[in-house]
Write an enzyme that holds these catalytic residues in place. Sequence first.
Site, PDB file in Angstrom:
ATOM      1  N   ARG A  81       0.839  -1.212   0.000  1.00 45.66           N
ATOM      2  CA  ARG A  81       0.000   0.000   0.000  1.00 45.66           C
ATOM      3  C   ARG A  81       0.867   1.254   0.000  1.00 45.66           C
ATOM      4  O   ARG A  81       0.527   2.253  -0.628  1.00 45.66           O
ATOM      5  CB  ARG A  81      -0.949  -0.022   1.202  1.00 45.66           C
ATOM      6  CG  ARG A  81      -2.034   1.036   1.114  1.00 45.66           C
ATOM      7  CD  ARG A  81      -3.103   0.837   2.160  1.00 45.66           C
ATOM      8  NE  ARG A  81      -2.562   0.937   3.515  1.00 45.66           N
ATOM      9  CZ  ARG A  81      -3.242   0.633   4.606  1.00 45.66           C
ATOM     10  NH1 ARG A  81      -4.500   0.216   4.508  1.00 45.66           N
ATOM     11  NH2 ARG A  81      -2.703   0.751   5.803  1.00 45.66           N
ATOM     12  N   LYS A 183      -2.605   6.466   1.496  1.00 40.62           N
ATOM     13  CA  LYS A 183      -2.428   6.969   2.857  1.00 40.62           C
ATOM     14  C   LYS A 183      -1.524   8.204   2.831  1.00 40.62           C
ATOM     15  O   LYS A 183      -0.365   8.175   3.268  1.00 40.62           O
ATOM     16  CB  LYS A 183      -1.856   5.847   3.737  1.00 40.62           C
ATOM     17  CG  LYS A 183      -2.561   5.767   5.074  1.00 40.62           C
ATOM     18  CD  LYS A 183      -2.315   4.455   5.747  1.00 40.62           C
ATOM     19  CE  LYS A 183      -2.350   4.585   7.248  1.00 40.62           C
ATOM     20  NZ  LYS A 183      -3.544   5.167   7.817  1.00 40.62           N
ATOM     21  N   GLU A 219     -16.265   6.110   4.637  1.00 40.71           N
ATOM     22  CA  GLU A 219     -15.568   5.595   5.818  1.00 40.71           C
ATOM     23  C   GLU A 219     -15.447   6.720   6.829  1.00 40.71           C
ATOM     24  O   GLU A 219     -15.969   7.811   6.608  1.00 40.71           O
ATOM     25  CB  GLU A 219     -14.188   5.033   5.426  1.00 40.71           C
ATOM     26  CG  GLU A 219     -13.260   6.053   4.786  1.00 40.71           C
ATOM     27  CD  GLU A 219     -11.866   5.484   4.516  1.00 40.71           C
ATOM     28  OE1 GLU A 219     -11.390   4.663   5.301  1.00 40.71           O
ATOM     29  OE2 GLU A 219     -11.260   5.909   3.518  1.00 40.71           O
TER      30      GLU A 219
HETATM   31  N1  PLP Z   1      -9.255   4.161   6.627  1.00 49.30           N
HETATM   32  C1  PLP Z   1      -8.454   5.172   6.988  1.00 49.30           C
HETATM   33  C2  PLP Z   1      -8.789   6.534   6.520  1.00 49.30           C
HETATM   34  C3  PLP Z   1      -7.331   4.912   7.783  1.00 49.30           C
HETATM   35  O1  PLP Z   1      -6.532   5.899   8.160  1.00 49.30           O
HETATM   36  C4  PLP Z   1      -7.068   3.600   8.208  1.00 49.30           C
HETATM   37  C5  PLP Z   1      -5.887   3.282   9.001  1.00 49.30           C
HETATM   38  O2  PLP Z   1      -4.886   2.842   8.531  1.00 49.30           O
HETATM   39  C6  PLP Z   1      -7.934   2.584   7.809  1.00 49.30           C
HETATM   40  C7  PLP Z   1      -9.021   2.898   7.020  1.00 49.30           C
HETATM   41  C8  PLP Z   1      -7.702   1.165   8.213  1.00 49.30           C
HETATM   42  O3  PLP Z   1      -6.694   0.583   7.471  1.00 49.30           O
HETATM   43  P1  PLP Z   1      -5.846  -0.631   8.051  1.00 49.30           P
HETATM   44  O4  PLP Z   1      -6.811  -1.675   8.419  1.00 49.30           O
HETATM   45  O5  PLP Z   1      -4.979  -1.026   6.920  1.00 49.30           O
HETATM   46  O6  PLP Z   1      -5.101  -0.085   9.202  1.00 49.30           O
HETATM   47  C1  COI Z   2      -4.041   3.159  11.557  1.00 49.59           C
HETATM   48  O1  COI Z   2      -5.027   2.542  11.936  1.00 49.59           O
HETATM   49  O2  COI Z   2      -2.920   2.628  11.489  1.00 49.59           O
HETATM   50  C2  COI Z   2      -4.116   4.541  11.135  1.00 49.59           C
HETATM   51  O3  COI Z   2      -3.228   5.007  10.483  1.00 49.59           O
HETATM   52  C3  COI Z   2      -5.278   5.357  11.533  1.00 49.59           C
HETATM   53  C4  COI Z   2      -4.887   6.583  12.243  1.00 49.59           C
HETATM   54  C5  COI Z   2      -6.142   7.366  12.403  1.00 49.59           C
HETATM   55  C6  COI Z   2      -4.228   6.336  13.565  1.00 49.59           C
END
Ligand code: PLP
Ligand code: COI
Length: 340
Positions: A81, A183, A219
């Site tokens: 990612r 991200k 989201e």
């Molecule tokens: N959506 C957003 C906007 C996020 O910042 C995060 C955190 O990483 C997620 C979703 C969840 O992603 P993940 O499950 O890869 O941490």
């Molecule tokens: C994560 O879950 O790793 C994120 O980056 C989300 C953030 C809002 C702490």
Amino acid sequence: MAKKNIDWGSIGFSYIPTDKRYVANFKDGKWEGGLTSDPNVVINECAGVLQYSQSCFEGLKAYTTEDGRTVCFRPDLNAARMKSSCERLKMPVFPEDKFVEAVKEVVKANIDYVPPYGSGATLYIRPYMFGSNPVIGVKPADEYQFRIFVTPVGPYFKGGAKPITIRVTDLDRAAPRGTGHIKAGLNYAMSLYNIVDAHENGFDENLYVDPATRTKVEETGGANCIFVDKNGTVVVPKSPSILPSITRRSLVTVAKDYLGLNVEEREVYLSELSDFAEMGLCGTAAVISPIGKVYDHGKEICFPSGMDEMGPTIKKLYDTLTGIQMGRIEAPEGWIVEIK
Ligand code: PLP
Ligand code: COI
């Protein structure tokens, strides 16, 4: 060495500095790096990140398993990612295999900060990259720094697994063909006004909708959404502008292969919210946080699972996912990477 003397059960989601971090610099087409003790970054006043926010980041965790191993969860997906984030932001890619190696190296160097099994805390790992050389015309930097620090964390939402209340917001997080699917630090900068406003008004998070029609669930500021309908089907919103959460993708596999549930990945309309039995937020930081109530412009949508505990299906998903992460349940091939 012994674990650090930290009251693991009472820490929240905040920064606690640890002993070592990983730093690599990109110059003349090459990455060079290693571990350092210095937590400070010194860059030029005109660095690309300071002027035009050229930065992206990742988030993953390390866990102590029931049998005392230290592991992390699917770091290859974070590496992949980050590659897409870098490509979209015209940044050089930090090679995916080196990303995973660097994650392992930093966790190993801070092993005493990995919270013990059963403490309720985990070690949050934050890889990130930014443009580091002077840039004044609007263009990508030529030089970059990639860093990884780690910090022990507790629950992202106060109260841990207690259901939270979120609101449907009028502000947008991601333009239809913008950067919501990567991200980028800028996605979070633009959500700060709104998260402060949500908290001031008594809400835990903002639920963003699609900016084009304002009818579909996207989201929240830091997590994907997951729903359970009244037949027990797991439903996850599909949109090109939400972040492809690794937790959500893992939960889809857990739901299908471990729990034998039906899963639908599809557009979810705001108008359907009141038909669902359960709702949760999922992400590395959030794990799975149950939603008790969604406030939508004067209307309250209260899920039958209530404000006291997780609904039954979300609880099963939570127990299975965390069971895999903590080594209580056998993981699918490649999900768990052992550090020590
Ligand atoms: N959506 C957003 C906007 C996020 O910042 C995060 C955190 O990483 C997620 C979703 C969840 O992603 P993940 O499950 O890869 O941490
Ligand atoms: C994560 O879950 O790793 C994120 O980056 C989300 C953030 C809002 C702490």
